[in-house]
Design an enzyme around this catalytic site. Structure first.
Site, mmCIF file in Angstrom:
data_model
loop_
_atom_site.group_PDB
_atom_site.id
_atom_site.type_symbol
_atom_site.label_atom_id
_atom_site.label_comp_id
_atom_site.label_asym_id
_atom_site.label_seq_id
_atom_site.Cartn_x
_atom_site.Cartn_y
_atom_site.Cartn_z
ATOM 1 N N SER A 171 0.839 -1.188 0.000
ATOM 2 C CA SER A 171 0.000 0.000 0.000
ATOM 3 C C SER A 171 0.881 1.248 0.000
ATOM 4 O O SER A 171 1.714 1.439 -0.872
ATOM 5 C CB SER A 171 -0.972 -0.049 1.182
ATOM 6 O OG SER A 171 -1.961 0.940 1.079
ATOM 7 N N GLU A 177 -1.533 -2.312 -8.483
ATOM 8 C CA GLU A 177 -2.852 -2.536 -7.894
ATOM 9 C C GLU A 177 -3.310 -1.218 -7.298
ATOM 10 O O GLU A 177 -2.519 -0.292 -7.160
ATOM 11 C CB GLU A 177 -2.802 -3.630 -6.820
ATOM 12 C CG GLU A 177 -1.812 -3.385 -5.689
ATOM 13 C CD GLU A 177 -2.342 -2.500 -4.566
ATOM 14 O OE1 GLU A 177 -3.571 -2.392 -4.406
ATOM 15 O OE2 GLU A 177 -1.513 -1.909 -3.852
ATOM 16 N N HIS A 201 -5.001 -5.072 -2.114
ATOM 17 C CA HIS A 201 -5.874 -4.793 -0.977
ATOM 18 C C HIS A 201 -7.020 -5.784 -0.783
ATOM 19 O O HIS A 201 -7.900 -5.556 0.049
ATOM 20 C CB HIS A 201 -6.418 -3.370 -1.082
ATOM 21 C CG HIS A 201 -5.390 -2.328 -0.789
ATOM 22 N ND1 HIS A 201 -4.395 -1.991 -1.679
ATOM 23 C CD2 HIS A 201 -5.189 -1.556 0.306
ATOM 24 C CE1 HIS A 201 -3.635 -1.041 -1.157
ATOM 25 N NE2 HIS A 201 -4.089 -0.761 0.048
#
Length: 321
Positions: free
Chosen positions: A112, A228, A294
């Site tokens: 992330s 992503e 995620h």
């Protein structure tokens, strides 16, 4: 690229907070994550400022950099995990002592928002870093077996291996409710068939894009790109962010896209519409709905490592990591 020493049973893992701090985790969750890492044979320690917080549930740049430097300087520490993601790890980049890291190579893992820190470290030092579970990810119960399997495969051994699809996936807020989970069957999917091998870069797309125009942006020419994005994205912003990244390169070896969260509304129809816009993607292998990012569970992959992509067979193999 320099490969840091692999972890082994008995090694110390230091938990630091380059982004949000551990103040957002419950005491029970912290204990669960710690015990799970201990069950893998590791000793767990925490950075000095991990449990402090400011107005944005983080800490000062100075405190976060201090914990990062301490972790790399401490000879007893063999691996470093981020507490969790957030929004501000890129604040640290001008203040990191990259020579210190280069002289003390060790496992550094998170995903992330940690994408900014990890890619910058690899770009500046030539040391492989890892996109994989945070410390907080080890609180998760269901789906943990897959996550832990590929975490240990990637970080505890050096024999090339294939990354396999999970049998099922979930987009639940598992950290709020560990029992009532909804899982669906998985499959990786091919947009463009073909095979390619190369150096792997990537992680969270919008975070990686924060590095553009800075000294911390990796050279993506002829790379295998893994991207992503999270629940905050929508089709239009993902399209814009992907376009921005693709415009930084003349040539890519392959593109691998992580599975989207439901709230992003990036359906297969939307994704294919976005990919169809880019001629660069017509001649390289492209996979999507892959197990990283995620959704849960997720595998671990090496930023700056070597990967083989076979989009025709929907297969990925880590070669050097």
């Amino acid at each position: 690229m320099q490969i840091p020493g692999k972890l082994k049973s008995g090694d110390e893992i230091r938990i630091i907070a380059p982004s949000r701090s551990a103040c957002i985790l419950s005491e029970e969750g912290i204990q669960m994550a710690k015990e799970r890492l201990q069950q893998l044979g590791f000793t767990v320690s925490f950075g000095r400022h991990v449990f402090e917080k400011d107005l944005q549930n983080s800490t000062s740049i100075e405190q976060r950099v201090e914990d990062l430097h301490d972790a790399f300087s401490d000879k007893q520490v063999k691996g470093i995990l981020s507490v969790i993601g957030g929004f501000n790890s890129n604040e640290l980049l001008p203040y990191i002592d990259y020579e210190l890291i280069k002289k003390n190579p060790k496992i550094f893992c998170g995903f992330s928002d940690i994408t900014a820190t990890a890619n910058a470290i690899t770009a500046k030092t030539g040391m492989v870093t890892y996109s994989g579970p945070h410390f907080s990810s080890f609180q998760m119960v269901k789906g943990q077996e897959y996550q832990t399997h590929f975490f240990t495969q990637c970080l505890m051994q050096d024999t090339p291996f294939e990354l396999k699809p999970s049998s099922q996936w979930s987009d639940d807020a598992w950290y709020l409710d560990q029992e009532n989970r909804n899982f669906e069957e998985t499959s990786w999917k091919t947009y463009q068939a073909g095979t390619a091998a190369g150096t792997l870069w990537g992680g969270n797309l919008c975070t990686l894009n924060l590095l553009q125009g800075t000294d911390y942006m990796p050279n993506l020419e002829n790379a295998v790109l893994f991207v992503e994005d999270d629940e905050m994205t929508i089709p239009e912003t993902f399209a814009r962010d992907l376009t921005s990244l693709l415009q930084t390169v003349k040539s890519l070896k392959a593109l691998v896209i992580g599975r989207f969260q439901r709230t992003s509304n990036i359906s297969e129809e939307q994704l294919l519409f976005i990919l169809d816009k880019h001629p660069i993607l017509k001649g390289i292998p492209v996979l999507y709905d892959v197990d990283f990012g995620h959704t849960q569970p997720m595998f671990t992959f090496p930023i700056g490592g070597e990967v083989l992509v076979d989009a025709s067979a929907e297969e990925l193999k880590l070669v050097r990591f």
